[in-house]
Design a protein around this motif. Structure first.
Motif, PDB file in Angstrom:
ATOM      1  N   SER A 112     126.307  -9.798  17.074  1.00 33.22           N
ATOM      2  CA  SER A 112     126.844 -11.164  16.993  1.00 33.22           C
ATOM      3  C   SER A 112     125.784 -12.227  17.256  1.00 33.22           C
ATOM      4  O   SER A 112     125.911 -13.359  16.781  1.00 33.22           O
ATOM      5  CB  SER A 112     128.003 -11.325  17.987  1.00 33.22           C
ATOM      6  N   ASP A 113     124.734 -11.855  17.996  1.00 41.30           N
ATOM      7  CA  ASP A 113     123.669 -12.833  18.245  1.00 41.30           C
ATOM      8  C   ASP A 113     122.998 -13.267  16.952  1.00 41.30           C
ATOM      9  O   ASP A 113     122.461 -14.384  16.858  1.00 41.30           O
ATOM     10  CB  ASP A 113     122.641 -12.258  19.223  1.00 41.30           C
ATOM     11  N   LEU A 114     123.024 -12.409  15.931  1.00 40.66           N
ATOM     12  CA  LEU A 114     122.435 -12.774  14.641  1.00 40.66           C
ATOM     13  C   LEU A 114     123.240 -13.877  13.957  1.00 40.66           C
ATOM     14  O   LEU A 114     122.676 -14.697  13.220  1.00 40.66           O
ATOM     15  CB  LEU A 114     122.341 -11.553  13.727  1.00 40.66           C
ATOM     16  N   LEU A 115     124.539 -13.908  14.187  1.00 42.88           N
ATOM     17  CA  LEU A 115     125.351 -15.003  13.643  1.00 42.88           C
ATOM     18  C   LEU A 115     124.898 -16.334  14.228  1.00 42.88           C
ATOM     19  O   LEU A 115     124.845 -17.354  13.528  1.00 42.88           O
ATOM     20  CB  LEU A 115     126.832 -14.771  13.957  1.00 42.88           C
ATOM     21  N   ILE A 116     124.562 -16.315  15.508  1.00 41.21           N
ATOM     22  CA  ILE A 116     124.093 -17.538  16.163  1.00 41.21           C
ATOM     23  C   ILE A 116     122.733 -17.958  15.606  1.00 41.21           C
ATOM     24  O   ILE A 116     122.540 -19.111  15.209  1.00 41.21           O
ATOM     25  CB  ILE A 116     124.008 -17.330  17.692  1.00 41.21           C
ATOM     26  N   SER A 117     121.809 -17.015  15.523  1.00 46.99           N
ATOM     27  CA  SER A 117     120.449 -17.372  15.090  1.00 46.99           C
ATOM     28  C   SER A 117     120.402 -17.801  13.625  1.00 46.99           C
ATOM     29  O   SER A 117     119.504 -18.541  13.227  1.00 46.99           O
ATOM     30  CB  SER A 117     119.494 -16.191  15.319  1.00 46.99           C
ATOM     31  N   HIS A 118     121.382 -17.359  12.819  1.00 53.36           N
ATOM     32  CA  HIS A 118     121.437 -17.765  11.416  1.00 53.36           C
ATOM     33  C   HIS A 118     122.342 -18.981  11.197  1.00 53.36           C
ATOM     34  O   HIS A 118     122.593 -19.372  10.056  1.00 53.36           O
ATOM     35  CB  HIS A 118     121.924 -16.614  10.540  1.00 53.36           C
ATOM     36  N   GLY A 119     122.848 -19.554  12.282  1.00 55.42           N
ATOM     37  CA  GLY A 119     123.659 -20.757  12.152  1.00 55.42           C
ATOM     38  C   GLY A 119     125.061 -20.526  11.646  1.00 55.42           C
ATOM     39  O   GLY A 119     125.672 -21.430  11.069  1.00 55.42           O
ATOM     40  N   HIS A 120     125.591 -19.318  11.845  1.00 59.67           N
ATOM     41  CA  HIS A 120     126.921 -19.004  11.352  1.00 59.67           C
ATOM     42  C   HIS A 120     127.948 -18.858  12.479  1.00 59.67           C
ATOM     43  O   HIS A 120     128.985 -18.244  12.307  1.00 59.67           O
ATOM     44  CB  HIS A 120     126.886 -17.706  10.532  1.00 59.67           C
ATOM     45  N   ALA A 121     127.636 -19.434  13.646  1.00 61.85           N
ATOM     46  CA  ALA A 121     128.549 -19.254  14.773  1.00 61.85           C
ATOM     47  C   ALA A 121     128.903 -20.555  15.474  1.00 61.85           C
ATOM     48  O   ALA A 121     130.072 -20.777  15.802  1.00 61.85           O
ATOM     49  CB  ALA A 121     127.931 -18.286  15.785  1.00 61.85           C
ATOM     50  N   LEU A 122     127.935 -21.421  15.701  1.00 64.60           N
ATOM     51  CA  LEU A 122     128.152 -22.557  16.599  1.00 64.60           C
ATOM     52  C   LEU A 122     128.539 -23.843  15.887  1.00 64.60           C
ATOM     53  O   LEU A 122     128.703 -24.860  16.518  1.00 64.60           O
ATOM     54  CB  LEU A 122     126.886 -22.790  17.440  1.00 64.60           C
ATOM     55  N   PHE A 123     128.652 -23.812  14.581  1.00 61.76           N
ATOM     56  CA  PHE A 123     129.145 -24.985  13.865  1.00 61.76           C
ATOM     57  C   PHE A 123     130.022 -24.491  12.722  1.00 61.76           C
ATOM     58  O   PHE A 123     130.163 -23.301  12.509  1.00 61.76           O
ATOM     59  CB  PHE A 123     128.000 -25.847  13.335  1.00 61.76           C
ATOM     60  N   GLU A 124     130.633 -25.424  11.996  1.00 65.14           N
ATOM     61  CA  GLU A 124     131.565 -25.069  10.938  1.00 65.14           C
ATOM     62  C   GLU A 124     130.798 -24.859   9.636  1.00 65.14           C
ATOM     63  O   GLU A 124     130.507 -25.798   8.904  1.00 65.14           O
ATOM     64  CB  GLU A 124     132.591 -26.200  10.758  1.00 65.14           C
ATOM     65  N   PRO A 125     130.423 -23.632   9.304  1.00 69.04           N
ATOM     66  CA  PRO A 125     129.664 -23.397   8.078  1.00 69.04           C
ATOM     67  C   PRO A 125     130.569 -23.416   6.856  1.00 69.04           C
ATOM     68  O   PRO A 125     131.790 -23.351   6.969  1.00 69.04           O
ATOM     69  CB  PRO A 125     129.080 -22.008   8.297  1.00 69.04           C
ATOM     70  N   SER A 126     129.951 -23.488   5.676  1.00 74.34           N
ATOM     71  CA  SER A 126     130.717 -23.368   4.441  1.00 74.34           C
ATOM     72  C   SER A 126     131.381 -22.001   4.401  1.00 74.34           C
ATOM     73  O   SER A 126     130.760 -20.990   4.715  1.00 74.34           O
ATOM     74  CB  SER A 126     129.797 -23.523   3.234  1.00 74.34           C
ATOM     75  N   GLU A 127     132.643 -21.979   3.996  1.00 71.93           N
ATOM     76  CA  GLU A 127     133.359 -20.705   3.951  1.00 71.93           C
ATOM     77  C   GLU A 127     132.707 -19.703   3.012  1.00 71.93           C
ATOM     78  O   GLU A 127     132.877 -18.507   3.151  1.00 71.93           O
ATOM     79  CB  GLU A 127     134.812 -20.938   3.524  1.00 71.93           C
TER      80      GLU A 127
END
Length: 455
Positions: free
Chosen positions: A151-166
Motif C-alpha cells: 500500500s505504500d506504493l499507492l502513496i508514493s505514486h500519488g494514488h492514495a492521499l488525494f482524489e485521483p482520476s478514476e
C-alpha cells in the motif's frame, strides 16, 4: 499425488483459530474438514467465542473436529458493524490471554500446530511462546494481500492521499495486473484507514509464521501466489477453492427444502440467484431500484433476503421468483436450473460461483469485494458489472439493472456464450484442483508434511 488418508502423520492435533466472522470461519472449517477426512489420525480443536458456538455448534461436522470456546469479551456479531474499528480492537486486545489459557488445557494429545487467520494479530506470538508452529491462513484473494502489503506504493505514486482520476492505472503492485484506481478499495479514507492500520500490524507477522495458506486455487491467481512464493522465506500453498463441495455428495435423509423443489421445476439455466451477503447492505433507495429492476426484467430468480424476508416477499409479490431467508448457497449454485449469480463479490462466494460454473453479476459493496469484482469481470471474464451509466447519479436505476440482468441471462447472445464458456472452463480447473491428485490436494499434503517435520 494421491490422497494419503490411511498413512500416519506426526501432525496429530491442530488448533484452528479463525477470525470471528462468517466469511472467515467458513473457509477454515472447510480446510479442517478436508484435513480430518484426509488424515485418519488427526484431530482438530476449533476455537470460537461462546456466541459463535451458538451460531454454528449444531452444524454437521466430522467427529474428530471438536469445539472449544473463548468467553464473549468482544462486541456481538449482531452489532459489530456499528463500530467495526472497535470490534477489531477488541479481538486484538481481549482474546489473546483466554486463548493462551485454552492452549494450556489441551493435552490429549498436546497441540502440534495452530492454523490461525492472518488477522488474528496475537496468534504467531502466542505460538512462539508456546513453541507450537503457527500457520497463517488468508481468507481473501492472494492478489489483494499483495495490494495491502504494498500500500505504500499507492502513496508514493500519488494514488492514495488525494482524489485521483478514476481511470488512472495502477501498474506497479506485484501480482496485480494493471488496474484502474476505481477498482481498488479506498484504503486511505478516514474510516477504512482506521481498520487498515490495524490490519497492517497483522501482515507484519506473516514472515514469522511457519507457512502461508491461501483459500484460492493456484490456477486462479498464479501471479500473486508466485510473488509470495518468491518473496517469503516460508512455504506458500494454495489449498482452494476452500468451499464445502464435499457436502454436495452427502446423502440427504430429510425432506428437500421448498426452494430446491421450486428449482427442480424450472428450466435449465433460467434462474438468477441473488445474494447480497450477510454483513453489509445497500441503502433503502438503492434496494428499491434493485427490486423493481429485477422484477421488470421478467427473469426467474431465487432471492436470499436475510433479515428482511417478509418485506421482500411483499415487494416482489406476483413476480417470477421466490424469496427465502436462507439457503444452501453452493447447492443452489450447482443446481441445473441456476444460470446466473448476483453477488456482492465476497471471496468465498466468488469461489463458489466459479466452482459451480455460473456467470456472475458483480455488485461489490466494500473492501476486497471491489477488487474481486474487477477480477470477475476483467481477469477471469466470467461476469458483468452492475454499475451506473452516468457517474453523476447516486443510484444504479431500475432500467440499468433490468438491462444487465437480461443480458447476463440471455443464453443466445455472443457475450453470454463467451462468459458461460469461460466460467465452465474455470469450473473444471477448480474441480480438478480438489480431486484426486489435483494441485490443491497435493499442496495440502505438502503443508502437512512441512508442519509434521517441524515437530
Amino acid at each position: 499425488m494421491e490422497p494419503i488418508a490411511s498413512q500416519p502423520v506426526e501432525l496429530r492435533h491442530v488448533v484452528a483459530m479463525p477470525w470471528p466472522g462468517r466469511g472467515h470461519i467458513n473457509p477454515i472449517m472447510n480446510l479442517c474438514k478436508r484435513l480430518v477426512r484426509r488424515y485418519s489420525n488427526l484431530i482438530v480443536t476449533f476455537v470460537v467465542t461462546e456466541e459463535w458456538l451458538g451460531f454454528i455448534g449444531t452444524d454437521p461436522k466430522p467427529d474428530r473436529i471438536r469445539f472449544a470456546t473463548l468467553p464473549n469479551l468482544i462486541p456481538s456479531e449482531l452489532v459489530r458493524a456499528n463500530d467495526f474499528p472497535g470490534f477489531v480492537d477488541a479481538v486484538h486486545t481481549r482474546l489473546e490471554e483466554p486463548f493462551e489459557r485454552l492452549l494450556d488445557r489441551l493435552d490429549s494429545p498436546p497441540p502440534t500446530a495452530i492454523i490461525a487467520d492472518t488477522y488474528v494479530l496475537w496468534a504467531v506470538p502466542v505460538g512462539e511462546r508456546k513453541n507450537i508452529p503457527v500457520v497463517s491462513f488468508w481468507t481473501m484473494s492472494a492478489t489483494i494481500l499483495s495490494l495491502f502489503i504494498h500500500s505504500d506504493l499507492l502513496i508514493s505514486h500519488g494514488h492514495a492521499l488525494f482524489e485521483p482520476s478514476e481511470d488512472e492505472i495502477v501498474d506497479y503492485i506485484p501480482g496485480l495486473s494493471p488496474t484502474k484506481v476505481r477498482d481498488l478499495p479506498p484504503l486511505f479514507d478516514s474510516y477504512n484507514l482506521r481498520v487498515f492500520k490495524k490490519a497492517k500490524l497483522c501482515f507484519d507477522t506473516i514472515p514469522r509464521a511457519k507457512c502461508l495458506l491461501f483459500t484460492t486455487a493456484y490456477e486462479l491467481e498464479p501471479k500473486a501466489i508466485d510473488f509470495f512464493t518468491s518473496k517469503l522465506n516460508i512455504p506458500v500453498y494454495a489449498t482452494g477453492p476452500l468451499i464445502p463441495f464435499e457436502e454436495l455428495s452427502v446423502g440427504n435423509d430429510v425432506t428437500e427444502p421448498d426452494y430446491i423443489k421450486w428449482l427442480d421445476g424450472q428450466p435449465e439455466s433460467s434462474v438468477l440467484y441473488i445474494s447480497q451477503g450477510s454483513f453489509l447492505s445497500v441503502s433503502e433507495a438503492q434496494m428499491e431500484e434493485i427490486v423493481k429492476g429485477v422484477r421488470e426484467s421478467g427473469v426467474r430468480f431465487i432471492w436470499v433476503a436475510r433479515g428482511s424476508e417478509k418485506k421482500m416477499k411483499e415487494a416482489l409479490k406476483g413476480s417470477s421468483g421466490v424469496v427465502v431467508s436462507w439457503c444452501d448457497q453452493l447447492r443452489v449454485l450447482c443446481h441445473k436450473a441456476v444460470g446466473g449469480f448476483w453477488t456482492h463479490c465476497g471471496f468465498n462466494s466468488t469461489l463458489e460461483g466459479i466452482y459451480s460454473g455460473v456467470p456472475m453479476l458483480a455488485f461489490p459493496l466494500f473492501w476486497d469485494q471491489i477488487l474481486n469484482a474487477k477480477m470477475i469481470v476483467e481477469e477471469w471474464r466470467v461476469g458483468m458489472r452492475i454499475e451506473r451509466r452516468k457517474k453523476t447519479e447516486l443510484l444504479i436505476v431500475r432500467d440499468e439493472i433490468k438491462e444487465v440482468v437480461k443480458r447476463l441471462m440471455d443464453r443466445e447472445s455472443e457475450e453470454g456464450k463467451e462468459i458461460r464458456t469461460r466460467v465452465c472452463d474455470l469450473s473444471e480447473i477448480c474441480r480438478g484442483a480438489v480431486e484426486g491428485s489435483g494441485l490443491s490436494n497435493a499442496n495440502i499434503d505438502a503443508f502437512v508434511r512441512d508442519i509434521s517435520n517441524m515437530n
